[in-house]
Design an enzyme around this catalytic site. Structure first.
Site, mmCIF file in Angstrom:
data_model
loop_
_atom_site.group_PDB
_atom_site.id
_atom_site.type_symbol
_atom_site.label_atom_id
_atom_site.label_comp_id
_atom_site.label_asym_id
_atom_site.label_seq_id
_atom_site.Cartn_x
_atom_site.Cartn_y
_atom_site.Cartn_z
ATOM 1 N N CYS A 116 -11.405 5.103 -9.585
ATOM 2 C CA CYS A 116 -10.123 5.826 -9.686
ATOM 3 C C CYS A 116 -9.570 5.837 -11.106
ATOM 4 C CB CYS A 116 -9.107 5.217 -8.735
ATOM 5 S SG CYS A 116 -9.710 5.179 -7.051
ATOM 6 N N HIS A 257 -2.439 7.842 -11.008
ATOM 7 C CA HIS A 257 -3.442 8.002 -9.955
ATOM 8 C C HIS A 257 -2.712 7.989 -8.605
ATOM 9 C CE1 HIS A 257 -6.636 7.412 -7.220
ATOM 10 N NE2 HIS A 257 -6.446 6.121 -7.068
ATOM 11 N N ASN A 287 -5.654 9.994 -1.365
ATOM 12 C CA ASN A 287 -6.201 9.420 -2.601
ATOM 13 C C ASN A 287 -7.578 10.050 -2.860
ATOM 14 O OD1 ASN A 287 -7.551 7.833 -4.466
ATOM 15 N ND2 ASN A 287 -6.873 5.889 -3.617
HETATM 16 N N1 ACO Z 1 -2.666 2.418 11.245
HETATM 17 C C1 ACO Z 1 -2.023 1.498 11.973
HETATM 18 N N2 ACO Z 1 -2.090 0.191 11.714
HETATM 19 C C2 ACO Z 1 -2.841 -0.191 10.660
HETATM 20 C C3 ACO Z 1 -3.545 0.732 9.855
HETATM 21 C C4 ACO Z 1 -3.437 2.089 10.187
HETATM 22 N N3 ACO Z 1 -4.065 3.052 9.475
HETATM 23 N N4 ACO Z 1 -4.193 0.048 8.890
HETATM 24 C C5 ACO Z 1 -3.918 -1.245 9.060
HETATM 25 N N5 ACO Z 1 -3.092 -1.386 10.134
HETATM 26 C C6 ACO Z 1 -2.534 -2.610 10.694
HETATM 27 C C7 ACO Z 1 -3.420 -3.811 10.425
HETATM 28 O O1 ACO Z 1 -4.411 -3.943 11.420
HETATM 29 C C8 ACO Z 1 -2.405 -4.934 10.486
HETATM 30 O O2 ACO Z 1 -2.151 -5.224 11.825
HETATM 31 P P1 ACO Z 1 -1.920 -6.759 12.294
HETATM 32 O O3 ACO Z 1 -0.691 -7.204 11.544
HETATM 33 O O4 ACO Z 1 -1.741 -6.614 13.749
HETATM 34 O O5 ACO Z 1 -3.156 -7.485 11.862
HETATM 35 C C9 ACO Z 1 -1.143 -4.301 9.902
HETATM 36 O O6 ACO Z 1 -1.318 -2.875 10.034
HETATM 37 C C10 ACO Z 1 -0.925 -4.643 8.463
HETATM 38 O O7 ACO Z 1 -2.141 -4.416 7.743
HETATM 39 P P2 ACO Z 1 -2.244 -4.617 6.192
HETATM 40 O O8 ACO Z 1 -3.605 -4.252 5.726
HETATM 41 O O9 ACO Z 1 -1.738 -5.995 5.887
HETATM 42 O O10 ACO Z 1 -1.185 -3.523 5.715
HETATM 43 P P3 ACO Z 1 -0.412 -3.423 4.372
HETATM 44 O O11 ACO Z 1 1.028 -3.551 4.645
HETATM 45 O O12 ACO Z 1 -1.021 -4.253 3.287
HETATM 46 O O13 ACO Z 1 -0.676 -1.900 3.998
HETATM 47 C C11 ACO Z 1 -2.039 -0.571 2.539
HETATM 48 C C12 ACO Z 1 -1.998 -1.438 3.795
HETATM 49 C C13 ACO Z 1 -1.167 0.655 2.779
HETATM 50 C C14 ACO Z 1 -3.490 -0.127 2.332
HETATM 51 C C15 ACO Z 1 -1.512 -1.370 1.346
HETATM 52 O O14 ACO Z 1 -2.116 -2.633 1.286
HETATM 53 C C16 ACO Z 1 -1.759 -0.665 0.061
HETATM 54 O O15 ACO Z 1 -1.221 0.378 -0.187
HETATM 55 N N6 ACO Z 1 -2.586 -1.236 -0.826
HETATM 56 C C17 ACO Z 1 -2.981 -0.551 -2.046
HETATM 57 C C18 ACO Z 1 -4.213 0.159 -1.734
HETATM 58 C C19 ACO Z 1 -4.528 1.219 -2.720
HETATM 59 O O16 ACO Z 1 -3.657 1.774 -3.353
HETATM 60 N N7 ACO Z 1 -5.810 1.497 -2.798
HETATM 61 C C20 ACO Z 1 -6.306 2.474 -3.604
HETATM 62 C C21 ACO Z 1 -6.274 2.092 -5.078
HETATM 63 S S1 ACO Z 1 -7.775 1.997 -5.762
HETATM 64 C C22 ACO Z 1 -8.499 3.379 -5.462
HETATM 65 O O17 ACO Z 1 -7.850 4.377 -5.540
HETATM 66 C C23 ACO Z 1 -9.923 3.402 -5.053
#
Ligand code: ACO
Length: 332
Positions: A116, A257, A287
């Protein structure tokens, strides 16, 4: 070779997306998720996904052609075609296929892999070739089809990504419009975001085996990546601004990004940049990795919102881990 130093300008942009799209209600039929969960945590509402008939080369070429048209440059004017991608059609690289499809027969072409961060790393690479006087006109394309590599049963990752391509034309210019940059990498955090090769031993002789494995779907530690982005991105933009001898208050646009709206908001807040200056189109595209910055740039330009001379801070971040920022003024 004798070379002459030159200024650099970014003079045209283009973008392209696959034909089909899938909104959050649609993806809820693929994995157990909801529009509410995805939109509140990420800002994403829709993504475009390439069909088996659509190639990375096709959409990269189309984005490139549109950028050439805006820049009023022909493919024969190009000295270099740089393709930032982590999802080439061919592991040997797809830039030469794009160069062939464009008919850019005087241009050298190669791929640049930095996930990215690829577009920002590509901008800096292209600018160096122009700055030294080695090349005059460069087409930089950021394109990725991550739909090929996400695990479509993993709701934690598959909802985040989309496919697309964006491109810009950089050219030697009397007035230097490429004002500053900073790039960084941290391989010690590599395991946060991977699309790794999984070896599988294939014996050739009694005492010699080779590896005939495959790449495994993308894995991500979301919380770590989030923390990394909100800490490192403001820092690297500050470094690039320092090099450009500018202050965040002097920026017209913040072009990050497009990974997550919450990351954009946190970075803008830390840099004290108004929301109206933050370019965001991830609601429509998700993304798109190396494509996300030029896609968002192109869309905003074609809406007539960015004016010639506007100062833009751009930053990419992602797998590696890698991150980088560049400051430029739009246009010749
Ligand atoms: N729908 C519903 N529930 C979900 C989903 C979904 N799509 N995905 C995860 N969950 C659930 C999980 O199972 C978990 O449930 P549990 O508490 O019962 O175990 C709960 O939601 C929380 O999951 P987390 O992974 O802890 O969620 P988080 O609040 O961290 O959000 C996210 C996830 C949005 C991906 C966040 O961590 C984030 O934005 N991180 C940055 C990621 C990013 O920007 N990546 C790209 C950059 S690099 C690149 O571009 C390649």
């Amino acid at each position: 070779m004798q070379t002459v130093a030159s200024g650099v300008a970014i003079i045209g942009s283009g973008s392209a997306s696959p034909a089909a799209s899938l909104d959050n209600d649609g993806i809820s039929q693929v994995v157990d998720t909801s529009d509410e969960w995805i939109a509140t945590r990420t800002g994403i509402r829709n993504r475009y996904l390439a069909s088996p008939q659509e190639s990375l080369t096709d959409i990269a070429t189309l984005a490139g052609q549109r950028a050439l048209a805006m820049a009023n440059v022909t493919a024969l004017d190009l000295d270099m075609v740089l393709l930032a991608t982590s999802t080439p059609d061919d592991l040997f690289g797809s830039a030469c296929q794009v160069q062939g499809a464009l008919g850019a027969k005087h241009a050298v072409a190669f791929d640049l892999t930095a996930a990215c961060s690829g577009f920002v790393f590509g901008l800096v690479t292209a600018a160096q070739f122009i700055r030294t006087g080695t090349y005059r006109t460069v087409l930089l394309i950021g394109a990725d089809l991550l739909s090929r590599w996400v695990d479509w049963s993993d709701r934690g990752t598959c909802v985040l990504f989309g496919d697309g391509a964006g491109a810009v034309v950089l050219q030697a210019n009397d007035c230097d419009r490429f004002l500053g940059f900073a790039l960084q990498s941290d391989g010690s955090q590599n395991s946060c975001l991977n699309l790794g090769y999984q070896p599988k031993a294939q014996p050739l002789t009694a005492n010699l085996s080779v590896s005939q494995g495959t790449y495994q779907p993308l894995t991500m530690q979301g919380k770590e990546v989030y923390r990394f982005a909100v800490n490192r991105v403001p820092e690297i933009i500050e470094k690039a601004l320092f090099q450009a001898n500018l202050d965040a208050k002097q920026l017209d646009w913040l072009l990050l990004h497009q990974a997550n709206q919450r990351i954009l908001d946190a970075v803008a807040k830390r840099l004290r940049i108004d929301d109206q200056k933050v370019i965001s189109n991830m609601a429509s595209y998700g993304n798109t990795s190396a494509a996300s910055i030029p896609l968002a740039l192109d869309e905003t330009l074609r809406k007539g919102q960015i004016k010639s001379g506007d100062v833009i801070a751009t930053a990419g971040f992602g797998a590696g881990l890698s991150w980088g920022a560049a400051i430029f003024a739009w246009g010749p």
